[in-house]
Design a protein around this motif. Sequence first.
Motif, PDB file in Angstrom:
ATOM      1  N   TYR A  54      -7.422  -3.453  -1.517  1.00 38.09           N
ATOM      2  CA  TYR A  54      -8.483  -3.218  -0.517  1.00 38.09           C
ATOM      3  C   TYR A  54      -9.520  -4.338  -0.570  1.00 38.09           C
ATOM      4  O   TYR A  54     -10.058  -4.746   0.462  1.00 38.09           O
ATOM      5  N   ARG A  55      -9.810  -4.817  -1.767  1.00 38.57           N
ATOM      6  CA  ARG A  55     -10.746  -5.940  -1.881  1.00 38.57           C
ATOM      7  C   ARG A  55     -10.192  -7.168  -1.166  1.00 38.57           C
ATOM      8  O   ARG A  55     -10.920  -7.897  -0.494  1.00 38.57           O
ATOM      9  N   THR A 104      -2.388   2.178 -11.037  1.00 36.21           N
ATOM     10  CA  THR A 104      -2.073   2.029  -9.606  1.00 36.21           C
ATOM     11  C   THR A 104      -3.334   2.128  -8.763  1.00 36.21           C
ATOM     12  O   THR A 104      -3.490   1.399  -7.775  1.00 36.21           O
ATOM     13  N   LEU A 105      -4.251   3.031  -9.132  1.00 39.40           N
ATOM     14  CA  LEU A 105      -5.537   3.104  -8.422  1.00 39.40           C
ATOM     15  C   LEU A 105      -6.261   1.764  -8.482  1.00 39.40           C
ATOM     16  O   LEU A 105      -6.850   1.306  -7.487  1.00 39.40           O
ATOM     17  N   TYR A 106      -6.217   1.136  -9.652  1.00 34.58           N
ATOM     18  CA  TYR A 106      -6.848  -0.173  -9.829  1.00 34.58           C
ATOM     19  C   TYR A 106      -6.184  -1.222  -8.932  1.00 34.58           C
ATOM     20  O   TYR A 106      -6.877  -2.003  -8.261  1.00 34.58           O
ATOM     21  N   GLU A 107      -4.845  -1.237  -8.905  1.00 35.37           N
ATOM     22  CA  GLU A 107      -4.131  -2.221  -8.078  1.00 35.37           C
ATOM     23  C   GLU A 107      -4.395  -1.984  -6.590  1.00 35.37           C
ATOM     24  O   GLU A 107      -4.520  -2.936  -5.813  1.00 35.37           O
ATOM     25  N   LEU A 108      -4.495  -0.724  -6.201  1.00 36.15           N
ATOM     26  CA  LEU A 108      -4.798  -0.403  -4.804  1.00 36.15           C
ATOM     27  C   LEU A 108      -6.216  -0.860  -4.462  1.00 36.15           C
ATOM     28  O   LEU A 108      -6.467  -1.369  -3.352  1.00 36.15           O
ATOM     29  N   LYS A 150     -14.402   0.580  -0.354  1.00 37.80           N
ATOM     30  CA  LYS A 150     -13.231   1.370  -0.721  1.00 37.80           C
ATOM     31  C   LYS A 150     -12.679   0.902  -2.071  1.00 37.80           C
ATOM     32  O   LYS A 150     -12.263   1.711  -2.900  1.00 37.80           O
ATOM     33  N   ALA A 151     -12.693  -0.404  -2.286  1.00 39.12           N
ATOM     34  CA  ALA A 151     -12.204  -0.962  -3.552  1.00 39.12           C
ATOM     35  C   ALA A 151     -13.016  -0.416  -4.720  1.00 39.12           C
ATOM     36  O   ALA A 151     -12.455   0.031  -5.729  1.00 39.12           O
ATOM     37  N   ALA A 152     -14.340  -0.440  -4.583  1.00 40.59           N
ATOM     38  CA  ALA A 152     -15.217   0.049  -5.658  1.00 40.59           C
ATOM     39  C   ALA A 152     -14.982   1.537  -5.912  1.00 40.59           C
ATOM     40  O   ALA A 152     -14.964   1.984  -7.064  1.00 40.59           O
ATOM     41  N   GLU A 169       0.834  -1.207   0.000  1.00 39.84           N
ATOM     42  CA  GLU A 169       0.000   0.000   0.000  1.00 39.84           C
ATOM     43  C   GLU A 169       0.870   1.260   0.000  1.00 39.84           C
ATOM     44  O   GLU A 169       0.567   2.238  -0.692  1.00 39.84           O
ATOM     45  N   LEU A 170       1.969   1.237   0.749  1.00 40.91           N
ATOM     46  CA  LEU A 170       2.880   2.385   0.784  1.00 40.91           C
ATOM     47  C   LEU A 170       3.487   2.655  -0.591  1.00 40.91           C
ATOM     48  O   LEU A 170       3.628   3.806  -1.012  1.00 40.91           O
ATOM     49  N   CYS A 171       3.841   1.583  -1.301  1.00 47.22           N
ATOM     50  CA  CYS A 171       4.395   1.732  -2.657  1.00 47.22           C
ATOM     51  C   CYS A 171       3.363   2.364  -3.596  1.00 47.22           C
ATOM     52  O   CYS A 171       3.680   3.287  -4.363  1.00 47.22           O
ATOM     53  N   PHE A 172       2.124   1.873  -3.536  1.00 52.21           N
ATOM     54  CA  PHE A 172       1.080   2.387  -4.414  1.00 52.21           C
ATOM     55  C   PHE A 172       0.756   3.851  -4.096  1.00 52.21           C
ATOM     56  O   PHE A 172       0.573   4.670  -5.004  1.00 52.21           O
ATOM     57  N   THR A 173       0.665   4.191  -2.811  1.00 56.45           N
ATOM     58  CA  THR A 173       0.343   5.577  -2.445  1.00 56.45           C
ATOM     59  C   THR A 173       1.487   6.520  -2.819  1.00 56.45           C
ATOM     60  O   THR A 173       1.250   7.703  -3.110  1.00 56.45           O
TER      61      THR A 173
END
Length: 583
Positions: free
Chosen positions: A532-533, A524-528, A540-542, A501-505
Amino acid sequence: MDVMEDTARAEDEEHFEDAYDRIPTACDMDLQSAIQETQCALSLVLNNKFSEALDLLKPLWRDSMYHALGYSSILVMQAAMTFEQGDIQIAMATIKEALHTCQRFRKKNSVVGSLSSLISRQSNLQEEEMHAELCYAECLLQKATLTFVQDENMISFIKGGIKIRSSYQIYKDCHNVLNASGEPKGKSDSHRQFEGGVKLGMGSFNLMLSLLPQRILRLLEFIGFSGNREFGLSQLREGTSGSTLRSILCTLTLLFYHTYVSLVLGSGEGNLAEAEALLEPYIHKYPKGAIIQFYTARIAALRGHFEKACSGYQDCVSSQQEWKQIHHLCYWELMWTHSYQQDWPQAYRYADLLCRESRWSKAIYVYQKAAILSMMSVEDAEKTGEDLVELFRQVEGLKQRLAGKSIPLEKFAVRKSRRYKASSPVPLVLPVLEMMYIWSGFTIVAKRADCTEALLVTIEAAEERLAGEAQPSEFHVDDCCLVQMLKGLCLKHAGRLLQAELCFTHVLSSENRIRYDHYLVPFTLYELALLYRQQGDCTKAAAFMENAKSNYKDYSMESRLHFRIHSALNNLESSADASASNV
């Protein structure tokens, strides 16, 4: 409107061009015998006897609808794999005559939609005419496929779309006829064959349409298309049972969906257990069949059994020499399977073979070859005798155009290669791993903890190199964000979710400083969202997926991401519905 009028005019002209130059003769072979002989030809194809299959069908392909369908299908398959203009032209000429052959058996004055009026008086629709509708619909679909690859203009695309719509309408009408007739007490073999054809058509169309993102599907629904994934899958599953002509075709469609489509255009949730169960009887029936061997190897790769997969692909190559196109499919998979293990010399070997032998996309093959070369040790790279910079510079000149537009993946390769145009090129960072992600390869590597860890080591080494740059280039922020996204993927698959999560943010926080690789933020938003899913936070995922879908546009590989988001949102909805049902 002008385009549609031109298209209609072109369709009319095509009708006159296709007129017979000979008086057709009646076929002495009855319907059942024709179906059985076509099944024999299909069996020959599965046993690698491609020429024998064509020889079996050729004598009657102008007089029997099933011989015409079988004969044209083999040639279309060959043309779609070779991309050779000569093969495409032969296949197109064959399929035009096959359509004429099928037309002779259809109900007189039959036009798209007319079958619906026959439902209430279906006795008027003779057995032969019912099968003719099916064969005609399948031939139309094949012609649409060839139309897409034959000409590079928008009129061809519109003509292809019209043929697909006509085919879909015929299948819907046949499905209505089947439902109206109810379940006969003792089904004849002819009825079972008809039913199998309807299930193949309705299943394939519904599955294909269900994959399309909502914005595209809304447009298609306006002209009569609609897709239901579960209905499509159930139709194909029912179609695999029994021993009809279309049973193996339903099986191959499901195999392709579970082993490719769900991974590349979906969120990576193909049903491998079902794929293995479907393949099992054919492994025993066609142990040396190249198509069966190929899917066996592909499933092994998706299971993370890379060594077994490589051996399977090599067996597939050795099993036949007639259709080299199947070799090229194996080379592509071998290139990737060795890349997952970071065996760069072997990966390079197969990329080089593709560059020399296959015509599918020279731009992608040369880019891939150069990308692998950039990952090799200096010593191994020198052994190839290739000039890395020169290879990257070749990519742009090899780009193709389809319907006046560039192929998205080629466009991506060209854009990345431009860094080598300058007199002092700025090397790409981890180009193979970037392309691996685009082809959903990290999902496959995730099945092997050792390979995931090895990739993480490679990514962290690149991270250190970037951090140590004395004079960062104009690409520095983009390269750092790419490395962080790839690192996040490995950490996520290794179960280290907080670090991922830190890498993606980190990527998202750098959004305003990214200069070229704008695709990194929505991906990256998609992978994050998937992360979350995985943690159980579906709301949050949706929200993150909707953000990626609605607030970003005109970036590389945009359509591919929209396919993946559409699939993931559907899965989230299915999970929510299942939870509600349990409650």
